[in-house]
Design an enzyme around this catalytic site. Structure first.
Site, mmCIF file in Angstrom:
data_model
loop_
_atom_site.group_PDB
_atom_site.id
_atom_site.type_symbol
_atom_site.label_atom_id
_atom_site.label_comp_id
_atom_site.label_asym_id
_atom_site.label_seq_id
_atom_site.Cartn_x
_atom_site.Cartn_y
_atom_site.Cartn_z
ATOM 1 N N GLU A 15 2.077 1.845 -3.444
ATOM 2 C CA GLU A 15 1.014 2.424 -4.274
ATOM 3 C C GLU A 15 0.970 3.941 -4.113
ATOM 4 O O GLU A 15 0.888 4.689 -5.094
ATOM 5 C CB GLU A 15 -0.337 1.815 -3.876
ATOM 6 C CG GLU A 15 -1.536 2.449 -4.580
ATOM 7 C CD GLU A 15 -2.733 2.596 -3.676
ATOM 8 O OE1 GLU A 15 -3.338 3.687 -3.663
ATOM 9 O OE2 GLU A 15 -3.089 1.622 -2.992
ATOM 10 N N GLU A 63 -4.254 8.000 7.065
ATOM 11 C CA GLU A 63 -5.228 7.032 6.558
ATOM 12 C C GLU A 63 -5.477 5.935 7.592
ATOM 13 O O GLU A 63 -6.616 5.494 7.785
ATOM 14 C CB GLU A 63 -4.732 6.430 5.244
ATOM 15 C CG GLU A 63 -5.745 5.551 4.546
ATOM 16 C CD GLU A 63 -5.274 5.070 3.176
ATOM 17 O OE1 GLU A 63 -6.013 4.261 2.570
ATOM 18 O OE2 GLU A 63 -4.188 5.480 2.726
ATOM 19 N N HIS A 100 0.827 -1.205 0.000
ATOM 20 C CA HIS A 100 0.000 0.000 0.000
ATOM 21 C C HIS A 100 0.863 1.258 0.000
ATOM 22 O O HIS A 100 0.555 2.241 -0.699
ATOM 23 C CB HIS A 100 -0.916 -0.024 1.223
ATOM 24 C CG HIS A 100 -1.758 1.197 1.367
ATOM 25 N ND1 HIS A 100 -1.496 2.165 2.311
ATOM 26 C CD2 HIS A 100 -2.846 1.630 0.675
ATOM 27 C CE1 HIS A 100 -2.397 3.125 2.200
ATOM 28 N NE2 HIS A 100 -3.208 2.829 1.218
#
Length: 414
Positions: free
Chosen positions: A48, A125, A45
């Site tokens: 990404e 996040e 992640h």
């Protein structure tokens, strides 16, 4: 649909939809949390995110401005199984979209300053997920279902590891997973096949890198677990999971019919009983998840503490009624019609076509024609659904609960 392989081993699938004025393109890399060790959890992640923070020829601002200038959409997502970078543009801008995607996937700069900036974004996040009880209970459920196996890890990773990762950690991860033989490009929309082949060779032909790794063997609910998280929430968030079916299994079609009947929509038994008749939940649903070698079938509900016991009891009652009496003919026919209708409507979207092409190729290694999916749904019989229900609901269970004094609901869990 046409499939071809570049000289470097990159597989490309293209579906022409000449009646559209748009095109969708995605790059799928087999790199997700299932392929991470505990020491590198969250790197898929994080990688990404870093793809958008600048390349060897574009800054993060230039990436955003180039796509915004043509009204396109550029984004990415990471799952437990893979990472997908994609763009949606009008057909004439496909070359530009392909150039940007190739650039961010193949040539991220991984600048230390930008890494530290984006580290803060990822940590925010993680904090955002912590503020969402539904997200928290699903992460907790993964741990309950898979324990210390890699599928039990979160996709975002733990905050302390994200805080410590360096650009060298990202490069080491890329070296193992990012390469043309471990990736797929999928395109759908108003495209010309010959032009697309030239475009792919031009943008991706020089890419070199990893051949990837096999997914580890995993077992869903190797031992029944009940996990709890005390959280100061107004509702109790409940998850109940059973062993499902592995990705690619023929069981996924009767399981989809079963899901529609039990909790897959507004006419499902759980929705009608718990929400419509009893008024005890706003959100209640079920759904299968399929992974390489294993799968799970999950039921979720959010309710007030005073109703949690009843919701758990009613869920068991509805499961037992399905096992003892099966479905009605109306439920069976309606569930299959709903599945076919939803699938066929999804075929109208270039993005959905592209996603299906890429997902099936990167994870199953093949193209599945729409006609094959429709035929498989049509082929499902009531006996198939009854058999899959008996296997799923007759097996072990795992529970996850998030809310105030969550452990007090143990007595109501079988």
């Amino acid at each position: 649909m046409e499939k071809f392989v570049l000289n470097n081993g990159l597989t490309v699938l293209v579906e022409a939809m000449p009646y559209l004025r748009s095109a969708s393109i995605g790059v799928w890399v087999k790199a997700g949390s299932m392929l991470e060790s505990p020491e590198e959890n969250g790197l898929s992640h994080f990688m990404e995110h870093m793809a958008f923070k600048g390349t060897t020829k574009r800054s993060s601002r230039q990436i955003a401005e180039e796509m915004d200038a043509v009204g396109g959409h550029l984004n990415a997502s990471t799952s437990k199984l893979c990472t997908n970078y994609y763009a949606k543009v009008i057909d004439e801008d496909l070359p530009m979209a392909a150039d940007i995607l190739a650039d961010i996937v193949c040539n991220p700069s991984l600048d230390p300053v930008e890494t530290d900036k984006e580290r803060g974004v990822v940590l925010e996040e993680i904090s955002m997920v912590e503020d969402s009880p539904e997200d928290v209970v699903y992460d907790l459920l993964s741990e309950a279902v898979f324990g210390t196996q890699s599928l039990g890890q979160t996709i975002l990773g733990p905050a302390d590891r994200i805080a410590a990762y360096t650009p060298d950690d990202l490069r080491a991860f890329r070296k193992r997973h990012y390469g043309p033989k471990n990736a797929v490009v999928a395109i759908a929309g108003n495209v010309q096949m010959d032009a697309v082949k030239e475009l792919m060779e031009e943008k991706f032909g020089a890419w070199q890198g990893a051949e990837g790794e096999d997914f580890p063997k995993s077992i869903a609910i190797d031992e029944p677990r009940k996990l709890f998280r005390d959280k100061d929430t107004e509702q109790v968030h409940l998850c109940l999971s059973f062993r499902g079916s592995q990705m690619g299994s023929k069981e996924i079609y009767p399981m989809a019919v079963l899901n529609n009947v039990l909790g897959g929509g507004m006419s499902s038994r759980l929705f009608q009983r718990i929400r419509e008749e009893l008024g005890m939940a706003y959100s209640v649903y079920s759904g299968p998840s399929n992974y390489p070698g294993c799968g799970e079938f999950t039921i979720y509900a959010a309710t007030s503490p005073k109703h949690a016991k009843t919701v758990l009891e009613q869920t068991d009652i509805e499961i037992q009624k399905l096992l003892e009496n099966g479905m009605t003919e109306k439920e069976f026919t309606q569930a299959k019609a709903q599945l076919k209708g939803s699938f066929i409507l999804g075929l109208e979207s270039a993005y959905n076509r592209m996603s299906s092409l890429g997902h099936n190729q990167i994870l199953l290694g093949k193209y599945i024609p729409p006609e094959e999916t429709i035929a498989a749904i049509e082929k499902v019989t009531p006996d198939d659904v009854k058999a899959i229900a008996a296997r799923i609901f007759g097996g072990p269970r795992a529970y996850a609960v998030v809310g105030r004094k969550a452990e007090k609901y143990i007595p109501y869990m079988k």
